[in-house]
Structure formats: structure tokens, C-alpha cells
Design a protein around this motif. Sequence first.
Motif, mmCIF file in Angstrom:
data_model
loop_
_atom_site.group_PDB
_atom_site.id
_atom_site.type_symbol
_atom_site.label_atom_id
_atom_site.label_comp_id
_atom_site.label_asym_id
_atom_site.label_seq_id
_atom_site.Cartn_x
_atom_site.Cartn_y
_atom_site.Cartn_z
ATOM 1 N N LEU A 1 5.540 2.219 -10.416
ATOM 2 C CA LEU A 1 5.104 0.952 -11.009
ATOM 3 C C LEU A 1 3.737 1.180 -11.661
ATOM 4 N N PRO A 2 3.624 0.989 -12.968
ATOM 5 C CA PRO A 2 2.358 1.313 -13.647
ATOM 6 C C PRO A 2 1.199 0.453 -13.144
ATOM 7 N N PRO A 3 0.104 1.062 -12.741
ATOM 8 C CA PRO A 3 -1.060 0.265 -12.323
ATOM 9 C C PRO A 3 -1.620 -0.565 -13.465
ATOM 10 N N GLU A 4 -1.288 -0.193 -14.729
ATOM 11 C CA GLU A 4 -1.763 -0.962 -15.879
ATOM 12 C C GLU A 4 -1.271 -2.397 -15.869
ATOM 13 N N LEU A 5 -0.219 -2.661 -15.093
ATOM 14 C CA LEU A 5 0.256 -4.045 -15.001
ATOM 15 C C LEU A 5 -0.805 -4.955 -14.398
ATOM 16 N N ASN B 1 16.136 -2.292 -8.711
ATOM 17 C CA ASN B 1 16.041 -1.145 -9.598
ATOM 18 C C ASN B 1 15.969 0.108 -8.733
ATOM 19 N N ASP B 2 15.457 1.181 -9.266
ATOM 20 C CA ASP B 2 15.293 2.411 -8.496
ATOM 21 C C ASP B 2 13.844 2.879 -8.581
ATOM 22 N N LEU B 3 12.945 1.911 -8.602
ATOM 23 C CA LEU B 3 11.520 2.221 -8.681
ATOM 24 C C LEU B 3 11.041 2.837 -7.377
ATOM 25 N N SER B 4 10.058 3.701 -7.456
ATOM 26 C CA SER B 4 9.597 4.434 -6.283
ATOM 27 C C SER B 4 8.079 4.576 -6.314
ATOM 28 N N GLY B 5 7.565 5.354 -5.372
ATOM 29 C CA GLY B 5 6.118 5.515 -5.277
ATOM 30 C C GLY B 5 5.487 4.372 -4.503
ATOM 31 N N THR B 6 4.190 4.345 -4.506
ATOM 32 C CA THR B 6 3.472 3.308 -3.776
ATOM 33 C C THR B 6 3.256 2.077 -4.645
ATOM 34 N N LEU B 7 3.042 0.977 -3.989
ATOM 35 C CA LEU B 7 2.739 -0.265 -4.693
ATOM 36 C C LEU B 7 1.275 -0.224 -5.138
ATOM 37 N N PRO B 8 1.015 -0.352 -6.433
ATOM 38 C CA PRO B 8 -0.370 -0.246 -6.906
ATOM 39 C C PRO B 8 -1.226 -1.409 -6.439
ATOM 40 N N LEU C 1 9.951 -7.559 -5.579
ATOM 41 C CA LEU C 1 10.093 -6.112 -5.728
ATOM 42 C C LEU C 1 11.168 -5.559 -4.811
ATOM 43 N N TYR C 2 12.027 -6.402 -4.270
ATOM 44 C CA TYR C 2 12.983 -5.920 -3.277
ATOM 45 C C TYR C 2 14.083 -5.074 -3.931
ATOM 46 N N GLY C 3 14.710 -4.247 -3.092
ATOM 47 C CA GLY C 3 15.817 -3.438 -3.559
ATOM 48 C C GLY C 3 15.396 -2.261 -4.407
ATOM 49 N N ASN C 4 14.268 -1.619 -4.067
ATOM 50 C CA ASN C 4 13.819 -0.431 -4.768
ATOM 51 C C ASN C 4 13.614 0.699 -3.760
ATOM 52 N N GLN C 5 12.808 1.671 -4.091
ATOM 53 C CA GLN C 5 12.549 2.808 -3.202
ATOM 54 C C GLN C 5 11.048 2.976 -2.962
ATOM 55 N N PHE C 6 10.322 1.875 -2.929
ATOM 56 C CA PHE C 6 8.872 1.957 -2.745
ATOM 57 C C PHE C 6 8.535 2.503 -1.359
ATOM 58 N N THR C 7 7.474 3.283 -1.316
ATOM 59 C CA THR C 7 6.992 3.852 -0.064
ATOM 60 C C THR C 7 5.512 3.476 0.117
ATOM 61 N N GLY C 8 4.950 3.932 1.218
ATOM 62 C CA GLY C 8 3.552 3.614 1.477
ATOM 63 C C GLY C 8 3.405 2.260 2.133
ATOM 64 N N THR C 9 2.202 1.729 2.095
ATOM 65 C CA THR C 9 1.883 0.489 2.801
ATOM 66 C C THR C 9 1.835 -0.705 1.845
ATOM 67 N N LEU C 10 1.876 -1.867 2.445
ATOM 68 C CA LEU C 10 1.645 -3.094 1.679
ATOM 69 C C LEU C 10 0.159 -3.181 1.360
ATOM 70 N N PRO C 11 -0.200 -3.237 0.075
ATOM 71 C CA PRO C 11 -1.627 -3.270 -0.262
ATOM 72 C C PRO C 11 -2.311 -4.529 0.296
ATOM 73 N N SER C 12 -3.446 -4.330 0.933
ATOM 74 C CA SER C 12 -4.198 -5.484 1.435
ATOM 75 C C SER C 12 -4.678 -6.361 0.282
ATOM 76 N N GLU C 13 -4.785 -5.766 -0.935
ATOM 77 C CA GLU C 13 -5.234 -6.526 -2.111
ATOM 78 C C GLU C 13 -4.268 -7.643 -2.483
ATOM 79 N N PHE C 14 -3.034 -7.562 -1.983
ATOM 80 C CA PHE C 14 -2.099 -8.658 -2.250
ATOM 81 C C PHE C 14 -2.632 -9.969 -1.675
#
Length: 491
Positions: free
Chosen positions: A294-298, A312-319, A333-346
Motif C-alpha cells: 500500500l503506497p505511503p503516498e496515499l 485484493n492481494d495487497l501485502s506488506g505492512t500498513l503504512p 482493508l479486509y481480505g488482503n495479505q497485510f502483515t505487521g501490526t496495526l499502526p497506532s497512528e490510526f
Amino acid sequence: MALPAVPILPSVQVMDNLCNKSSEPIEEDANSEVPNGLSTKRYLQNEQINNPTDNPVPDWSPDQNVSSNRVEQSENKRSPCPNAKKHALLGLLMTVIVAGVVGAVLVALNPPSSREQLVKNEIEKNVLQRNVKFDELPQNDSRNSALDWLLHKDQLRLNTSDFNLNQRYILALFAFEFGSIFMSSTNWLSDDDECKWDGVTCLVNGEVNELLLDEENLTGTLPPEISKLPFLQTISMRDNSLFGSLPPELGNLGGLKELFLFSNQFNGTLPSEFGNLEELTDLSASKNMLRGTLPPELGRLRELTWLWLYENDLSGTLPSELGSLRRLTLLSLYGNQFTGTLPSEFGNLEELTYLSTSDNKLTGTFPPELCNLKELTDLWLFKNELSGTLPSELGGLTKLASLSVYENMFTGTIPSELGNLQQLTHLDLEENIFTGTIPYELGNINKLAFLDLGSNQLTGTVPSTLGDLQDLELYTNDNHLTDSSYLFSMV
């Protein structure tokens, strides 16, 4: 190609100059029939007096011509100009003819730009993307097909001076790209103004600002030339069969506000150039086959209120940059392949009402910062690998209507503070490792209609307060509870 030089012949003016020179007085020939010292005029007068004839020579007049053969011979002897002038005029005519032939050759070798060539050059220069040239494309390419239609079949016969030339070409390109089913079921490529084509909306000045093509049997790819419709504010092409990658050129549409592309077959990555869409309020590309991170530019989309990228089939960490989207109300963002933690910035998304990161591979604990989201009505974190305890601060989310964290690895007790969520109708804590007893405070949630506590390690009995919720659908299977069936029927 070198051309032969055009011969330059004497002009009439040059010959006139020569004639004037040759007309100057010359010395009389000793053998001339006109006696020396007499002018031709005087000689003829004397001849008439001395030799009268039946055809007297008329008195001399400046306006009259001498017709005597002798005079003609004398005059012709003095000047060759009459024939020279004829030759000069003939030469001039020949020069004009030769020049015309040479000009025709030059035109043949260097023909002037036709309407077709001018239109082709305009579109090639200002519309086609990625340095594409028409002559380099297959003849059946949609871009060539659209050009052929515009030049030879479109009855409007637009020129480079028409403001809508480029946009009409782009829409024609869409028609050929999106397939025959689409073209046969709409009025696209008709002789009507393109603003009257199905699903096209224009501003008062005629610029296209909306493309509303939902459920229109669209196939093919999304041409990058769409970026050359500078007044576009809405693109909606949901529930079609579009495929290929999302063109990064979409990021050039600075005025775009809504982009709905969900339920297609797009693949590839989500372009980082989307971060340039500073006026974008809604972005939905769910139910495609997008991959990559997911591009951090968003995080630069400060006007964004909806971000839908589920299934989708998005992966990596949540920016963490997504935490800058302060106007965001819906994040799915459900139904993807995201890994890592839930950002506290949310936790900075203070206007967020819906948050779903379900069905991913997220790990770590529940960020307590999420309890700052006071506008939240739906929080779905199910089907991840989250662990730790649920924070008691969840009880402060008084607008929460649905909380689902099933199929994680949460431990500890169920917070009694959840009983403060008076708007809650759906609470799903199934398949975790919760221990302890069921908080009786849950019976205070009068609107609660669904409660699933199955497949945990709960002990004790089911609180009698839950028995007062007559419309409650309750699941407590696979725990260590004492039978409380006398209160109500449990599933």
C-alpha cells in the motif's frame, strides 16, 4: 532531391531599355534613298511635290504612321525592337510555365499538411501517453481504430481548432477498448455531441467531468489517455470486467474527486502517483486482484473520506502515513495479505466511523490509541493473529454498533466496560483464548442482538441479565461453562 535551375530569360523591361538605346539618331547611310540632310518627313513632302501620284501621301501628323515601304525599311533598319519584344514576352511566358512545373514538383515532394495529418499530429503530441506513435502501433490497436473513426467516420469532422477534439478522441478510444458489447448497447460513437453519450456528463462549457459506466459490460484495459481529460471529477466503472494494471497517469487528474473501480479484474500494484490526487474524496478499488504494498503516498490525500481496498492481494505492512487522513470516515482493508501490526497512528483518524482490517495476517496487540475513535460505529479485526488483551477503554466508544474480533489470539478476560456500549447490536469474540467469566454487564446492552462467545476458555455460568434480552442470538459453545439452559435456550 536537387532540381534543375530554371532559365532566366530577358524581360520586357530589359528589351525596352535596349530598344530605347537603338532608337537614338544614327548617321544616314551614304547609299540611303533619303538625301543626306533631309529628314524622312521633309523628303516625303518633296517627293510628293516633285512626283505627284494618284495616291498622295497625307500631311504628316504626330498621330499618324508612315506606311511607306521605304519608311518601314528605314525604321526596321534603325531598330530590331518589335521582334525582340515578342521574343521577350514569349520568354516570360516560358519562364512562368517552367516555374509552375517546378512548383508542382516541389508540392509533390513536400505536400502541405492535410487535416488528417494535423489531427494526427495534435493527438500524437498532446494525448497519446508513454511516447507512443501511431505508426508504431498495430493497425488494429484501439488507438489507431479511434483515430480512423475520428478522421473518416465521425460526421462532426473536427479539426485542431475544435476544443473538444482531444476529448472526443479519448472517448472513442474507450469505446474501441471496452469492447463490442459495450458499443452495441450504448450510443457511443454516434454523431451526437460526446456529452450526450451514455454515462458521460459535461460541464456547461462542454468539458467532460464525469464518466459513469457502472455495470456496462466493459472489458479491456483502462487507457492511460484518460489522464488527458483534465476536468474529470468522477470516474465510476464498478462491476465490469476491466483488467490490466491501473495507469499511474491517473495521478495527473488533479481535480478528480471520486474514483470507483471496484469489482473488476485489475492487477498490478496500486500506483504511488495516486498520492497526487489532492482533491480525491473517495477511492474504491475493492474486489480486484491488486498486489504489492500500500503506497505511503496515499497519506497525502488529505480530503479523502472513503478508502475501500478490500478483497485484493495487497501485502506488506500498513503504512502509518494513513494516520494523516484526518477526514477519513471509512477504511476497509479486509481480505488482503497485510502483515505487521496495526499502526497506532490510526488513532488519529478522529472522524472514522468504519474500520476493517479483517482477514489479513496482522500480528501484535490491540493499539489502545484506537479507543480515541469516538465516532466509530463498526470495528472489524477478525481473522488475524492479534494477541494480548482487549483494552477496557473500548467501553468509551459509545457509538459502536458492531465489534468483531473473532479468530485471533486475544487472551485475558472480556472487559466489563463493554456493557457501556448501548448502541452495540453485534459482538463477536469467537475463537480466541478469553478466560474468566462472562461479564454480567453485557446484559445491560439493550440493543444487543448477536453475541458469539464460542470456542474460548470461559468458565462459570451465563449471566441471568442476558436472559432479559429476548431478541438475543447467543453462542457459547466450546467453553467450560456451567449449564444455564434453564434461563433460555443457548446455541
